[in-house]
Design a protein around this motif. Structure first.
Motif, PDB file in Angstrom:
ATOM      1  N   THR A   1       0.766  -1.253   0.108  1.00 24.34           N
ATOM      2  CA  THR A   1      -0.044   0.015   0.151  1.00 24.34           C
ATOM      3  C   THR A   1       0.783   1.314   0.057  1.00 24.34           C
ATOM      4  O   THR A   1       0.549   2.363  -0.045  1.00 24.34           O
TER       5      THR A   1
ATOM      6  N   ASN B   1      -1.944  -0.820   7.885  1.00 24.89           N
ATOM      7  CA  ASN B   1      -3.405  -0.671   8.241  1.00 24.89           C
ATOM      8  C   ASN B   1      -3.961   0.069   7.229  1.00 24.89           C
ATOM      9  O   ASN B   1      -5.328   0.121   7.374  1.00 24.89           O
ATOM     10  N   ASN B   2      -3.523   0.337   6.050  1.00 22.96           N
ATOM     11  CA  ASN B   2      -4.396   0.802   4.994  1.00 22.96           C
ATOM     12  C   ASN B   2      -5.333   0.099   4.339  1.00 22.96           C
ATOM     13  O   ASN B   2      -4.641  -0.621   3.280  1.00 22.96           O
TER      14      ASN B   2
ATOM     15  N   GLU C   1      16.832  -0.210   4.894  1.00 28.19           N
ATOM     16  CA  GLU C   1      16.986  -0.364   6.537  1.00 28.19           C
ATOM     17  C   GLU C   1      17.367  -1.568   6.793  1.00 28.19           C
ATOM     18  O   GLU C   1      18.319  -1.709   7.833  1.00 28.19           O
TER      19      GLU C   1
HETATM   20  P1  NDP Z   1       5.634   4.172   2.454  1.00 31.39           P
HETATM   21  O1  NDP Z   1       5.491   4.549   3.718  1.00 31.39           O
HETATM   22  O2  NDP Z   1       4.875   4.768   1.152  1.00 31.39           O
HETATM   23  O3  NDP Z   1       4.990   2.792   2.499  1.00 31.39           O
HETATM   24  C1  NDP Z   1       5.537   2.072   3.486  1.00 31.39           C
HETATM   25  C2  NDP Z   1       4.645   0.445   3.289  1.00 31.39           C
HETATM   26  O4  NDP Z   1       4.895  -0.392   4.705  1.00 31.39           O
HETATM   27  C3  NDP Z   1       3.230   0.620   3.294  1.00 31.39           C
HETATM   28  O5  NDP Z   1       2.620  -0.329   2.609  1.00 31.39           O
HETATM   29  C4  NDP Z   1       2.787   0.608   4.970  1.00 31.39           C
HETATM   30  O6  NDP Z   1       1.484  -0.001   5.041  1.00 31.39           O
HETATM   31  C5  NDP Z   1       3.799  -0.602   5.310  1.00 31.39           C
HETATM   32  N1  NDP Z   1       4.310  -0.425   6.674  1.00 31.39           N
HETATM   33  C6  NDP Z   1       4.369   0.876   7.343  1.00 31.39           C
HETATM   34  N2  NDP Z   1       4.817   0.413   8.478  1.00 31.39           N
HETATM   35  C7  NDP Z   1       4.753  -0.892   8.793  1.00 31.39           C
HETATM   36  C8  NDP Z   1       5.098  -1.643   9.838  1.00 31.39           C
HETATM   37  N3  NDP Z   1       5.427  -1.438  11.200  1.00 31.39           N
HETATM   38  N4  NDP Z   1       4.834  -2.931   9.653  1.00 31.39           N
HETATM   39  C9  NDP Z   1       4.502  -3.335   8.339  1.00 31.39           C
HETATM   40  N5  NDP Z   1       4.242  -2.799   7.365  1.00 31.39           N
HETATM   41  C10 NDP Z   1       4.496  -1.294   7.523  1.00 31.39           C
HETATM   42  O7  NDP Z   1       7.087   3.888   2.171  1.00 31.39           O
HETATM   43  P2  NDP Z   1       8.027   4.012   0.545  1.00 31.39           P
HETATM   44  O8  NDP Z   1       6.921   3.013  -0.247  1.00 31.39           O
HETATM   45  O9  NDP Z   1       8.194   5.238   0.192  1.00 31.39           O
HETATM   46  O10 NDP Z   1       9.205   3.273   1.156  1.00 31.39           O
HETATM   47  C11 NDP Z   1       9.359   1.844   1.313  1.00 31.39           C
HETATM   48  C12 NDP Z   1      10.957   1.167   1.578  1.00 31.39           C
HETATM   49  O11 NDP Z   1      11.442   1.610   0.217  1.00 31.39           O
HETATM   50  C13 NDP Z   1      11.527   2.361   2.480  1.00 31.39           C
HETATM   51  O12 NDP Z   1      12.380   1.558   3.032  1.00 31.39           O
HETATM   52  C14 NDP Z   1      12.211   3.250   1.472  1.00 31.39           C
HETATM   53  O13 NDP Z   1      13.523   3.847   2.243  1.00 31.39           O
HETATM   54  C15 NDP Z   1      12.578   2.638   0.410  1.00 31.39           C
HETATM   55  N6  NDP Z   1      12.619   3.322  -1.013  1.00 31.39           N
HETATM   56  C16 NDP Z   1      11.545   4.012  -1.266  1.00 31.39           C
HETATM   57  C17 NDP Z   1      11.646   4.812  -2.472  1.00 31.39           C
HETATM   58  C18 NDP Z   1      10.382   5.812  -2.847  1.00 31.39           C
HETATM   59  O14 NDP Z   1      10.410   6.187  -3.902  1.00 31.39           O
HETATM   60  N7  NDP Z   1       9.451   5.489  -2.291  1.00 31.39           N
HETATM   61  C19 NDP Z   1      12.913   4.824  -3.244  1.00 31.39           C
HETATM   62  C20 NDP Z   1      13.948   4.451  -2.684  1.00 31.39           C
HETATM   63  C21 NDP Z   1      13.831   3.529  -1.459  1.00 31.39           C
HETATM   64  P3  NDP Z   1       0.166   1.172   5.460  1.00 31.39           P
HETATM   65  O15 NDP Z   1       0.286   1.941   4.194  1.00 31.39           O
HETATM   66  O16 NDP Z   1      -1.059   0.151   5.898  1.00 31.39           O
HETATM   67  O17 NDP Z   1       0.747   2.306   6.388  1.00 31.39           O
END
Ligand code: NDP
Ligand code: MG
Length: 379
Positions: free
Chosen positions: A10, A37-38, A123
């Protein structure tokens, strides 16, 4: 047909990953989706991609989804369920798109089954890079980076000899405050910090880009992913984000990977490697590029990057402490509980609080993640 387990479907990377998968129904299918949670977005994804199983970490939200979902799908809840699906379900590729430390445990399970790991969740490598890379070898798993800089370096290294590499040059956009005076950092608002010039991403990484902690995490990620010593890792600010990173060789030759800044490209590469497949994504027209500029990062202004370099030299438990402190400081800033300029100070404070532990085992890494979170919450 490659079956994908998508951790964090999500989020920004999760949604982009499904945008890639949607284009190739003959090559990829989705076996598991997970969210924190989304459930509104998750429900639409289930209806479109028909996974056998989903995980919603939040238990109440999982119950709510069970009540409203009309189609057949196993729904599990709790963070242990992330590990259980990685350990037990039927898939070929784990795509790690959750944010933060929560990605570590399920990634370990997938590696133990010898899967391909397409990893956005940097991470995991920051906190346990040495452990993860050894595990990859032990279980003959495969690690393909999704982070655009690391995908670029991976592509530049293809066909090359590691001992003939002089340095990796990791490019950085510099974020929204490249031209903001450092003495204004204490009054930066959440809205200003979330306004990234080149990329649309999740909140945590967007703040990390604004503090340049993101680049610090990426240098640590590169250290483990490619196995080069810290002195061979250089950061270069390149505000246009067209060159995604470079490799310089011992004969002075430099290879770079360029492309339109769109995360779907490195996601697709990590899914289809060693093949490249045709897509309709926007192309970079070199003839219309006005300028590509480069300069060295300012380590006084961007203290987070300096702290990450220090941690890279110290090693041991310090990257885990840096990461946990940063996760909590960023979430406190997003809640407007602390100032933007407090973020590096909180991280520095945590690094001073805990004595280093050399070669920590994985249990110690989990313990220090928790200890650091508690400490930074108490500041
Ligand atoms: P987002 O915040 O957009 O998405 C995070 C995702 O992880 C969501 O599906 C969220 O669910 C879920 N999530 C959040 N907290 C938890 C938890 N405690 N346990 C399980 N699931 C969890 O992050 P991004 O997509 O931007 O980034 C994801 C990873 O990719 C990060 O490590 C980031 O550094 C890396 N990254 C991202 C880039 C980008 O362009 N966005 C580029 C390069 C690396 P919910 O929606 O339900 O909260
Ligand atoms: Mg990146």
């Amino acid at each position: 047909m490659k079956k994908v387990l998508l951790l964090g479907s999500t989020g920004s990377i999760g949604v982009n990953s499904l945008n890639v998968i949607r284009e190739y129904p003959d090559i990829f299918s989705v076996s598991v989706l997970t969210a924190n949670n989304n459930i509104d977005i998750l429900k639409k994804q289930i209806e479109e991609f028909h996974p056998q199983t989903v995980v919603v970490v939040d238990k109440e939200k999982a119950e709510e989804l069970k009540r409203s979902l009309k189609i057949n799908c196993n729904i599990f809840s709790g963070k242990e369920a992330l590990c259980q699906v990685a350990a037990n379900s039927d898939y070929n590729i784990l795509l790690g798109a959750v944010v933060g430390f929560s990605g570590l445990a399920p990634t370990i399970e997938a590696i133990k089954r010898g899967k391909r790991i397409a990893l956005a969740n940097k991470e995991t490598l920051v906190v346990a890079g040495e452990f993860i890379m050894n595990l990859i070898k032990e279980f003959n798993a495969e690690l393909l980076p999704i982070d655009s800089e690391h995908s670029a370096i991976y592509q530049c290294l293809m066909g090359e000899k590691k001992e003939q590499v002089e340095k990796l040059i990791i490019t950085a956009s510099g974020g929204p405050f490249l031209n903001t005076d450092q003495n204004k950092f204490s009054s930066i608002t959440v809205k200003e910090a979330l306004n990234h010039p080149n990329w649309s991403m999740g909140n945590k990484i967007t703040i990390d880009s604004a503090t340049m902690m993101n680049k610090g995490l990426e240098v640590i990620e590169a250290r483990w992913l490619f196995g080069f010593l810290p002195k061979k890792l250089e950061v270069l600010v390149h505000p246009q984000s067209i060159i995604h990173s470079m490799v310089q060789f011992i004969d002075g030759s430099i290879k770079a990977q360029l492309g339109f800044p769109d995360m779907r490209l490195p996601i697709q590469f990590a899914l289809t490697y060693p093949n490249r497949i045709e897509n309709k994504m926007e192309r970079t027209n070199m003839a219309t590029l006005k300028e590509l500029t480069f300069f060295e990062p300012d380590l006084i202004k961007y203290k987070c990057l300096k702290l990450a370099y220090q941690v890279l030299d110290k090693g041991g438990i310090t990257p885990c402490v840096l990461n946990a402190a940063n996760e909590i400081a960023v979430s406190r800033f997003l809640k407007e509980d602390i100032k933007f300029s407090d973020i590096p100070n909180f991280v520095d404070n945590a690094l001073n609080k805990f004595k280093n532990i050399i070669k920590p085992d994985i249990e110690t890494i989990f313990e220090y993640d928790r200890l650091t979170r508690d400490y930074v919450l108490s500041l």
